[in-house]
Design an enzyme around this catalytic site. Structure first.
Site, PDB file in Angstrom:
ATOM      1  N   GLU A 275       2.806   1.466   1.438  1.00 40.08           N
ATOM      2  CA  GLU A 275       1.631   2.338   1.664  1.00 40.08           C
ATOM      3  C   GLU A 275       0.751   1.790   2.785  1.00 40.08           C
ATOM      4  O   GLU A 275      -0.424   1.495   2.568  1.00 40.08           O
ATOM      5  CB  GLU A 275       0.806   2.433   0.375  1.00 40.08           C
ATOM      6  CG  GLU A 275       1.554   2.941  -0.840  1.00 40.08           C
ATOM      7  CD  GLU A 275       0.750   2.800  -2.133  1.00 40.08           C
ATOM      8  OE1 GLU A 275      -0.264   2.077  -2.152  1.00 40.08           O
ATOM      9  OE2 GLU A 275       1.146   3.426  -3.126  1.00 40.08           O
ATOM     10  N   PRO A 276       1.291   1.637   3.991  1.00 39.92           N
ATOM     11  CA  PRO A 276       0.447   1.097   5.066  1.00 39.92           C
ATOM     12  C   PRO A 276      -0.559   2.130   5.545  1.00 39.92           C
ATOM     13  O   PRO A 276      -0.254   3.325   5.606  1.00 39.92           O
ATOM     14  CB  PRO A 276       1.462   0.801   6.174  1.00 39.92           C
ATOM     15  CG  PRO A 276       2.524   1.845   5.972  1.00 39.92           C
ATOM     16  CD  PRO A 276       2.628   2.028   4.480  1.00 39.92           C
ATOM     17  N   GLY A 277      -1.754   1.695   5.856  1.00 39.07           N
ATOM     18  CA  GLY A 277      -2.769   2.583   6.416  1.00 39.07           C
ATOM     19  C   GLY A 277      -3.269   2.020   7.731  1.00 39.07           C
ATOM     20  O   GLY A 277      -2.826   2.397   8.813  1.00 39.07           O
ATOM     21  N   ARG A 278      -4.161   1.036   7.615  1.00 33.61           N
ATOM     22  CA  ARG A 278      -4.839   0.455   8.770  1.00 33.61           C
ATOM     23  C   ARG A 278      -3.870  -0.005   9.865  1.00 33.61           C
ATOM     24  O   ARG A 278      -4.102   0.229  11.052  1.00 33.61           O
ATOM     25  CB  ARG A 278      -5.663  -0.738   8.293  1.00 33.61           C
ATOM     26  CG  ARG A 278      -6.641  -1.296   9.300  1.00 33.61           C
ATOM     27  CD  ARG A 278      -7.272  -2.587   8.778  1.00 33.61           C
ATOM     28  NE  ARG A 278      -7.863  -2.466   7.468  1.00 33.61           N
ATOM     29  CZ  ARG A 278      -9.136  -2.126   7.243  1.00 33.61           C
ATOM     30  NH1 ARG A 278      -9.941  -1.901   8.245  1.00 33.61           N
ATOM     31  NH2 ARG A 278      -9.601  -2.039   6.006  1.00 33.61           N
ATOM     32  N   ARG A 314     -18.050   1.266   9.500  1.00 35.82           N
ATOM     33  CA  ARG A 314     -17.526  -0.047   9.096  1.00 35.82           C
ATOM     34  C   ARG A 314     -18.489  -1.208   9.357  1.00 35.82           C
ATOM     35  O   ARG A 314     -18.626  -2.078   8.493  1.00 35.82           O
ATOM     36  CB  ARG A 314     -16.164  -0.314   9.754  1.00 35.82           C
ATOM     37  CG  ARG A 314     -15.081   0.713   9.313  1.00 35.82           C
ATOM     38  CD  ARG A 314     -13.690   0.351   9.821  1.00 35.82           C
ATOM     39  NE  ARG A 314     -13.241  -0.901   9.237  1.00 35.82           N
ATOM     40  CZ  ARG A 314     -13.300  -2.071   9.828  1.00 35.82           C
ATOM     41  NH1 ARG A 314     -13.741  -2.184  11.063  1.00 35.82           N
ATOM     42  NH2 ARG A 314     -12.908  -3.139   9.202  1.00 35.82           N
ATOM     43  N   TYR A 318     -19.249  -3.024   6.001  1.00 34.75           N
ATOM     44  CA  TYR A 318     -18.462  -4.242   5.748  1.00 34.75           C
ATOM     45  C   TYR A 318     -18.794  -5.360   6.734  1.00 34.75           C
ATOM     46  O   TYR A 318     -18.003  -6.296   6.862  1.00 34.75           O
ATOM     47  CB  TYR A 318     -16.957  -3.966   5.887  1.00 34.75           C
ATOM     48  CG  TYR A 318     -16.428  -2.713   5.244  1.00 34.75           C
ATOM     49  CD1 TYR A 318     -16.529  -2.498   3.867  1.00 34.75           C
ATOM     50  CD2 TYR A 318     -15.765  -1.762   6.007  1.00 34.75           C
ATOM     51  CE1 TYR A 318     -15.994  -1.360   3.292  1.00 34.75           C
ATOM     52  CE2 TYR A 318     -15.224  -0.621   5.430  1.00 34.75           C
ATOM     53  CZ  TYR A 318     -15.352  -0.423   4.073  1.00 34.75           C
ATOM     54  OH  TYR A 318     -14.821   0.700   3.510  1.00 34.75           O
ATOM     55  N   CYS A 343     -31.996   6.098  12.188  1.00 32.97           N
ATOM     56  CA  CYS A 343     -33.254   5.436  11.844  1.00 32.97           C
ATOM     57  C   CYS A 343     -33.122   4.471  10.691  1.00 32.97           C
ATOM     58  O   CYS A 343     -33.732   4.671   9.631  1.00 32.97           O
ATOM     59  CB  CYS A 343     -34.325   6.473  11.597  1.00 32.97           C
ATOM     60  SG  CYS A 343     -34.702   7.310  13.135  1.00 32.97           S
ATOM     61  N   GLU A 344     -32.284   3.487  10.856  1.00 37.78           N
ATOM     62  CA  GLU A 344     -32.329   2.307   9.995  1.00 37.78           C
ATOM     63  C   GLU A 344     -31.695   1.142  10.736  1.00 37.78           C
ATOM     64  O   GLU A 344     -30.825   1.332  11.579  1.00 37.78           O
ATOM     65  CB  GLU A 344     -31.676   2.546   8.639  1.00 37.78           C
ATOM     66  CG  GLU A 344     -30.272   3.055   8.625  1.00 37.78           C
ATOM     67  CD  GLU A 344     -29.739   3.086   7.195  1.00 37.78           C
ATOM     68  OE1 GLU A 344     -29.386   2.018   6.694  1.00 37.78           O
ATOM     69  OE2 GLU A 344     -29.672   4.173   6.610  1.00 37.78           O
ATOM     70  N   TYR A 372     -10.204   4.103   9.143  1.00 36.38           N
ATOM     71  CA  TYR A 372     -11.476   4.073   8.434  1.00 36.38           C
ATOM     72  C   TYR A 372     -12.644   4.306   9.402  1.00 36.38           C
ATOM     73  O   TYR A 372     -13.702   3.714   9.274  1.00 36.38           O
ATOM     74  CB  TYR A 372     -11.623   2.748   7.653  1.00 36.38           C
ATOM     75  CG  TYR A 372     -10.442   2.515   6.730  1.00 36.38           C
ATOM     76  CD1 TYR A 372     -10.313   3.257   5.558  1.00 36.38           C
ATOM     77  CD2 TYR A 372      -9.446   1.606   7.053  1.00 36.38           C
ATOM     78  CE1 TYR A 372      -9.212   3.092   4.730  1.00 36.38           C
ATOM     79  CE2 TYR A 372      -8.336   1.431   6.218  1.00 36.38           C
ATOM     80  CZ  TYR A 372      -8.229   2.180   5.066  1.00 36.38           C
ATOM     81  OH  TYR A 372      -7.145   2.021   4.251  1.00 36.38           O
TER      82      TYR A 372
HETATM   83  C1  PLP Z   1      -6.307   1.974   0.805  1.00 34.86           C
HETATM   84  C2  PLP Z   1      -4.992   1.882   0.161  1.00 34.86           C
HETATM   85  C3  PLP Z   1      -3.847   1.599   0.924  1.00 34.86           C
HETATM   86  C4  PLP Z   1      -3.893   1.316   2.402  1.00 34.86           C
HETATM   87  O1  PLP Z   1      -4.527   0.137   2.715  1.00 34.86           O
HETATM   88  P1  PLP Z   1      -4.490  -0.412   4.218  1.00 34.86           P
HETATM   89  O2  PLP Z   1      -5.236  -1.670   4.149  1.00 34.86           O
HETATM   90  O3  PLP Z   1      -5.146   0.596   5.070  1.00 34.86           O
HETATM   91  O4  PLP Z   1      -3.054  -0.621   4.586  1.00 34.86           O
HETATM   92  C5  PLP Z   1      -2.639   1.582   0.287  1.00 34.86           C
HETATM   93  N1  PLP Z   1      -2.532   1.810  -1.056  1.00 34.86           N
HETATM   94  C6  PLP Z   1      -3.606   2.079  -1.818  1.00 34.86           C
HETATM   95  C7  PLP Z   1      -3.428   2.339  -3.252  1.00 34.86           C
HETATM   96  C8  PLP Z   1      -4.865   2.121  -1.244  1.00 34.86           C
HETATM   97  O5  PLP Z   1      -5.934   2.380  -1.992  1.00 34.86           O
END
Ligand code: PLP
Length: 420
Positions: A275-278, A314, A318, A343-344, A372
């Site tokens: 499940e790659p995202g970033r 972000r 973070y 305005c903060e 993100y």
């Molecule tokens: C957010 C999330 C991801 C992706 O995370 P990345 O850091 O963007 O790779 C994968 N699986 C689950 C369940 C998530 O909540």
């Protein structure tokens, strides 16, 4: 590696100068590079080349733009979704329902039913009651839900607290010591085909050690579950690989990750889900902005840009770092704070940063904003919702409109009791 490079002193996305995008669309605007997205998808898949049975589900929450999803769908990626809205996006982008994984700690009954009706390929169950309800709805629809049980392996991913998800005090997954009992009870339910387990310990991870420790716990559990008579044919390894927001801080490469996975999962004999995202979208996008003022400050000047915390949350959320670069740098440097118009004081992108000299009217980018970024944008301070552009070679297209205050106001109602 990405396709945002300087040519003749001007930052380009692939073959398009940033100034052309700013002229046509205005600023602030997110700019994505199709070639970079495709490259990252390919590199990630190739890094897992040694793994025979696998499914890659892009974590849509990192960047849910339809055009981005379309590019990734064409690369054979499915989707990891965490809401009914994300399911609609994945399906709208042409991702087959069977390639969609439904994660998330708070799926509602309505979302579960709609996902079952759509034929979602895998539910990642976060708690026993959710599994029982899912089984019941599936049975009532005459369906069987393919599912895995998300366990909380209680490892510290070593990342920012707000994006750490695999410690026992986090809200995600079932406690690893309770998982075998929960698995046994859920797998007995009609309507549910519980095929394995899942873990996802956090995001922006720079150390493969904790991930490997989590996977090793999953491996032990696969062995124990099989010994207890369960058929296990899937393990979902989550996402979480970090990206380099700062040039000199280099995360493990997809290839490093791939060889760790091969080592950690040897002999499991399952289909591995990722499940790659970033790591897929982070470096495939920048936020293009224009300097409004250079405001003298008590300590250093403030570069006030037209992007703000509502466009890129972000740094405020973070304390995240995004490199700031002029689109047409002169070669001179300055030390300054970078802030937006909101305005903060939280609307600050950097303090005391060594940056290209910029003046009012100049264009600049925040790098590594593809993940993100736009997905977290809001209209705080009644600012327009930030638009998105995708570049493909020497072409570019608006892939999300700038949503103007007039449109947002039109969705609001003054009730009868307030009418004059
Ligand atoms: C957010 C999330 C991801 C992706 O995370 P990345 O850091 O963007 O790779 C994968 N699986 C689950 C369940 C998530 O909540």
């Amino acid at each position: 590696m990405d396709h945002f490079n300087y040519r003749n002193g001007v930052l380009h996305a692939e073959d398009v100068p940033m100034s052309a995008i700013a002229d046509a669309v205005g600023t602030p605007v997110y700019v994505y590079s199709r070639a970079t997205l495709e490259r990252h998808a390919r590199v990630f898949r190739e890094a897992l080349g040694g793994i025979e049975r696998k499914h890659i589900a892009f974590a849509i929450k990192a960047n849910p733009n339809l055009a981005v999803l379309k590019v990734l769908a064409r690369q054979g990626f499915g989707a990891d979704i965490v809401s009914g809205g994300e399911m609609k996006r994945a399906l709208a982008a042409g991702m087959p329902a069977k390639d969609i994984v439904f994660s998330g700690v708070g799926k509602t009954v309505t979302e579960l039913r709609e996902a079952l009706e759509a034929g979602i390929g895998q539910f990642n169950i976060e708690l026993e009651e959710e599994g029982a309800v899912l089984a019941q709805i599936a049975a009532s629809l005459g369906k069987t839900a393919d599912a895995v049980l998300r366990v909380n392996p209680d490892v510290d991913a070593g990342t920012h607290a707000k994006i750490s998800t695999g410690k026992k005090e986090n809200k995600f997954g079932v406690p690893i010591d309770e998982a075998p009992g929960i698995f046994a009870r859920l797998s007995a339910l009609p309507g549910l085909n519980l095929r394995g387990i899942a873990a996802h310990i956090g995001s922006q991870i720079f150390d493969l050690g904790p991930i490997e420790a989590a996977y090793s716990k999953l491996g032990d559990m696969v062995r124990d579950l099989r010994a207890a008579g369960h058929v296990i044919d899937r393990v979902d390894l989550g996402g979480g690989l970090g990206v380099p927001y700062e040039r000199d801080k280099v995360p493990p490469s997809p290839a490093d990750y791939g060889s760790m996975v091969e080592r950690a999962t040897r002999g499991w004999d399952v289909t591995l889900y990722f499940e790659p995202g970033r790591v897929i979208v982070g470096n495939a996008g920048v936020l293009l902005t224009r300097v409004i003022w250079v405001k003298p400050g008590a300590v250093r000047p403030f570069i006030i840009v037209d992007a703000a915390m509502n466009d890129l949350a972000r740094p405020a959320m973070y304390d995240a770092w995004h490199d700031f670069e002029a689109v047409a740098p002169t070669g001179e440097r300055m030390v300054a704070n970078i802030a937006g118009p909101v305005c903060e004081s939280g609307d600050t992108f950097g303090i005391g940063r060594d940056i290209d000299v910029v003046k009012a009217g100049d264009l600049a980018v925040f790098r590594t904003a593809g993940a993100y970024g736009a997905t977290m944008a809001s209209t705080y301070n009644s600012r327009p919702l930030v638009p998105e552009v995708m570049v493909d070679g020497d072409k570019f297209a608006v892939v999300a409109d700038r949503v103007m205050p007039e449109t947002l106001i039109a969705a609001e109602r003054v009730p009868d009791f307030l009418r004059d």
